[in-house]
Scaffold this motif. Structure first.
Motif, PDB file in Angstrom:
ATOM      1  N   ILE A  17       0.843  -1.204   0.000  1.00 41.07           N
ATOM      2  CA  ILE A  17       0.000   0.000   0.000  1.00 41.07           C
ATOM      3  C   ILE A  17       0.871   1.244   0.000  1.00 41.07           C
ATOM      4  O   ILE A  17       1.724   1.413   0.886  1.00 41.07           O
ATOM      5  CB  ILE A  17      -0.910   0.029   1.251  1.00 41.07           C
ATOM      6  CG1 ILE A  17      -1.827  -1.183   1.255  1.00 41.07           C
ATOM      7  CG2 ILE A  17      -1.716   1.329   1.325  1.00 41.07           C
ATOM      8  CD1 ILE A  17      -2.550  -1.402   2.565  1.00 41.07           C
ATOM      9  N   ALA A  19       1.195   4.874   0.825  1.00 41.99           N
ATOM     10  CA  ALA A  19       0.502   5.888   1.628  1.00 41.99           C
ATOM     11  C   ALA A  19       0.922   7.303   1.248  1.00 41.99           C
ATOM     12  O   ALA A  19       0.124   8.230   1.324  1.00 41.99           O
ATOM     13  CB  ALA A  19       0.746   5.635   3.103  1.00 41.99           C
ATOM     14  N   ASN A  39      -9.769  11.512   6.540  1.00 41.43           N
ATOM     15  CA  ASN A  39      -9.304  10.249   7.116  1.00 41.43           C
ATOM     16  C   ASN A  39      -8.561   9.432   6.080  1.00 41.43           C
ATOM     17  O   ASN A  39      -9.046   9.273   4.968  1.00 41.43           O
ATOM     18  CB  ASN A  39     -10.516   9.403   7.522  1.00 41.43           C
ATOM     19  CG  ASN A  39     -10.870   9.626   8.957  1.00 41.43           C
ATOM     20  OD1 ASN A  39      -9.990   9.728   9.800  1.00 41.43           O
ATOM     21  ND2 ASN A  39     -12.156   9.699   9.251  1.00 41.43           N
ATOM     22  N   ALA A  41      -5.842  10.058   4.493  1.00 37.72           N
ATOM     23  CA  ALA A  41      -5.129  10.797   3.439  1.00 37.72           C
ATOM     24  C   ALA A  41      -3.619  10.551   3.488  1.00 37.72           C
ATOM     25  O   ALA A  41      -2.929  10.693   2.483  1.00 37.72           O
ATOM     26  CB  ALA A  41      -5.417  12.293   3.567  1.00 37.72           C
ATOM     27  N   GLY A  42      -3.123  10.208   4.680  1.00 38.74           N
ATOM     28  CA  GLY A  42      -1.679   9.964   4.826  1.00 38.74           C
ATOM     29  C   GLY A  42      -0.998  10.947   5.759  1.00 38.74           C
ATOM     30  O   GLY A  42       0.226  10.980   5.848  1.00 38.74           O
ATOM     31  N   LYS A  43      -1.782  11.712   6.506  1.00 42.17           N
ATOM     32  CA  LYS A  43      -1.221  12.754   7.372  1.00 42.17           C
ATOM     33  C   LYS A  43      -0.339  12.157   8.469  1.00 42.17           C
ATOM     34  O   LYS A  43       0.785  12.591   8.681  1.00 42.17           O
ATOM     35  CB  LYS A  43      -2.352  13.594   8.003  1.00 42.17           C
ATOM     36  CG  LYS A  43      -3.309  14.186   6.986  1.00 42.17           C
ATOM     37  CD  LYS A  43      -4.396  15.030   7.646  1.00 42.17           C
ATOM     38  CE  LYS A  43      -5.312  14.307   8.616  1.00 42.17           C
ATOM     39  NZ  LYS A  43      -6.106  13.201   8.023  1.00 42.17           N
ATOM     40  N   GLU A  86      -0.897  10.572  17.486  1.00 35.04           N
ATOM     41  CA  GLU A  86      -2.358  10.487  17.473  1.00 35.04           C
ATOM     42  C   GLU A  86      -2.795   9.500  18.561  1.00 35.04           C
ATOM     43  O   GLU A  86      -2.151   8.491  18.801  1.00 35.04           O
ATOM     44  CB  GLU A  86      -2.819   9.983  16.101  1.00 35.04           C
ATOM     45  CG  GLU A  86      -4.320   9.956  15.972  1.00 35.04           C
ATOM     46  CD  GLU A  86      -4.786   9.570  14.560  1.00 35.04           C
ATOM     47  OE1 GLU A  86      -3.944   9.335  13.686  1.00 35.04           O
ATOM     48  OE2 GLU A  86      -6.009   9.498  14.381  1.00 35.04           O
ATOM     49  N   GLU A 162      -3.175  15.421  15.464  1.00 35.54           N
ATOM     50  CA  GLU A 162      -4.563  15.576  15.897  1.00 35.54           C
ATOM     51  C   GLU A 162      -4.741  15.825  17.392  1.00 35.54           C
ATOM     52  O   GLU A 162      -5.413  15.050  18.074  1.00 35.54           O
ATOM     53  CB  GLU A 162      -5.369  14.334  15.502  1.00 35.54           C
ATOM     54  CG  GLU A 162      -5.246  14.074  14.015  1.00 35.54           C
ATOM     55  CD  GLU A 162      -6.540  13.678  13.359  1.00 35.54           C
ATOM     56  OE1 GLU A 162      -7.602  13.961  13.924  1.00 35.54           O
ATOM     57  OE2 GLU A 162      -6.464  13.117  12.272  1.00 35.54           O
TER      58      GLU A 162
HETATM   59  P1  ATP Z   1      -6.418   9.541  10.020  1.00 38.94           P
HETATM   60  O1  ATP Z   1      -6.756  10.946  10.240  1.00 38.94           O
HETATM   61  O2  ATP Z   1      -7.604   8.649   9.858  1.00 38.94           O
HETATM   62  O3  ATP Z   1      -5.372   9.005  10.945  1.00 38.94           O
HETATM   63  P2  ATP Z   1      -4.373   9.958   8.054  1.00 38.94           P
HETATM   64  O4  ATP Z   1      -4.530  11.034   7.047  1.00 38.94           O
HETATM   65  O5  ATP Z   1      -3.493  10.219   9.201  1.00 38.94           O
HETATM   66  O6  ATP Z   1      -5.788   9.508   8.547  1.00 38.94           O
HETATM   67  P3  ATP Z   1      -2.794   7.599   7.656  1.00 38.94           P
HETATM   68  O7  ATP Z   1      -3.117   7.044   8.989  1.00 38.94           O
HETATM   69  O8  ATP Z   1      -1.452   8.167   7.432  1.00 38.94           O
HETATM   70  O9  ATP Z   1      -3.880   8.689   7.253  1.00 38.94           O
HETATM   71  O10 ATP Z   1      -3.077   6.464   6.563  1.00 38.94           O
HETATM   72  C1  ATP Z   1      -2.751   6.599   5.183  1.00 38.94           C
HETATM   73  C2  ATP Z   1      -3.025   5.281   4.462  1.00 38.94           C
HETATM   74  O11 ATP Z   1      -2.091   4.275   4.899  1.00 38.94           O
HETATM   75  C3  ATP Z   1      -4.409   4.704   4.733  1.00 38.94           C
HETATM   76  O12 ATP Z   1      -4.869   4.116   3.551  1.00 38.94           O
HETATM   77  C4  ATP Z   1      -4.157   3.664   5.788  1.00 38.94           C
HETATM   78  O13 ATP Z   1      -5.093   2.624   5.718  1.00 38.94           O
HETATM   79  C5  ATP Z   1      -2.779   3.172   5.444  1.00 38.94           C
HETATM   80  N1  ATP Z   1      -2.064   2.708   6.630  1.00 38.94           N
HETATM   81  C6  ATP Z   1      -1.766   3.436   7.745  1.00 38.94           C
HETATM   82  N2  ATP Z   1      -1.075   2.712   8.638  1.00 38.94           N
HETATM   83  C7  ATP Z   1      -0.931   1.479   8.089  1.00 38.94           C
HETATM   84  C8  ATP Z   1      -0.304   0.268   8.516  1.00 38.94           C
HETATM   85  N3  ATP Z   1       0.344   0.190   9.688  1.00 38.94           N
HETATM   86  N4  ATP Z   1      -0.375  -0.795   7.688  1.00 38.94           N
HETATM   87  C9  ATP Z   1      -0.998  -0.703   6.477  1.00 38.94           C
HETATM   88  N5  ATP Z   1      -1.602   0.397   6.017  1.00 38.94           N
HETATM   89  C10 ATP Z   1      -1.566   1.478   6.804  1.00 38.94           C
END
Ligand code: ATP
Length: 238
Positions: A17, A19, A39, A41-43, A86, A162
């Protein structure tokens, strides 16, 4: 202005995946920079990649003139970057004071009392609750503790993931006020990830919008707050 953080072309994967898909972003010394996005997005991944866990598979991260892309996390922290993750991740069975002591392990022990006093000045509530088990505190107090713990390592760059998550509006306001104080009075540069776009952009000097692993917009906090697309996607009804 002096560049504190320079992220260029960063790609990060979790297995297959992807990210982060080539992220470019900068933070200048003394700034508050906010990254907003939906949610997933990868932040959080970007914040964690700065700290080296997970690692960027391509691209470069330069902090204070030094390439930290391949440095181990402990060394990155020693260079003056601290993260409040977070979900806070405080040690809930430990007391407030013990949590703060854990944060200080990367700093100089000779500075401990002064650093503790600095955190207590920002968060008088933590001073009152020193001996309380941190897991029994309110969500807002736990967030204060997570930020306080990060400050104990005397960071020059504070990464916040967050900080307003799950908190009541009044507490959110207090947390953002303290972030401003940390930046203005203590000279700490802040890179903030938030879903609470309104407060975060209002506070920020500059902001970025991330969508599915890419930066899609950038501008001053004020510009982004006024932007139609940003308003429709992240502000209205929120
Ligand atoms: P949120 O606000 O929900 O935390 P975010 O913007 O911080 O969202 P991330 O948590 O960075 O987003 O996730 C980005 C992508 O990577 C998502 O598709 C998530 O499912 C994936 N992802 C995050 N952590 C992992 C992991 N440990 N293993 C596999 N995929 C992951």
């Amino acid at each position: 202005m002096t560049r504190m953080l320079d992220i260029s072309g960063v790609h990060t994967y979790y297995g297959r995946i992807q990210a982060l898909k080539g992220v470019d972003l900068t933070v200048e010394k003394g700034e508050i920079v906010t990254l907003i996005g939906a949610n997933g997005a990868g932040k959080s991944t970007l914040l964690m990649t700065i700290c080296g866990r997970p690692r960027a598979s391509a691209g470069k991260i330069v902090y204070d003139g030094e390439d930290i892309t391949h440095k181990p996390t402990y060394e990155i922290v020693r260079h003056g970057i601290a993260q409040s993750p977070e979900g806070r991740r405080i040690f809930s069975r430990m007391t407030v004071l013990e949590n703060l002591q854990m944060g200080a392990t990367t700093g100089d022990p000779a500075n401990f009392d002064g650093d503790l006093e600095r955190v207590f000045t920002l968060f008088p509530r933590l001073k009152q609750r020193q001996t309380q088990r941190s897991g029994t505190m309110s969500g807002g107090e736990q967030q204060m503790l997570a930020i306080g713990r990060a400050l104990m390592s005397r960071p020059r760059l504070l990464l916040l993931d967050e900080p307003s998550l799950g908190l009541a509006p009044l507490v959110v306001k207090q947390i953002f006020e303290v972030i401003k104080e940390i930046n203005e009075q203590q000279g700490v540069t802040v890179f903030l990830v938030e879903q609470n776009a309104y407060h975060a952009l209002k506070l920020a000097h500059r902001g970025y919008v991330m969508k599915t692993g890419e930066i899609t917009m950038r501008g001053s906090g004020r510009e982004l707050l006024a932007n139609k697309e940003v308003r429709a996607a992240y502000l209205e009804g929120g």
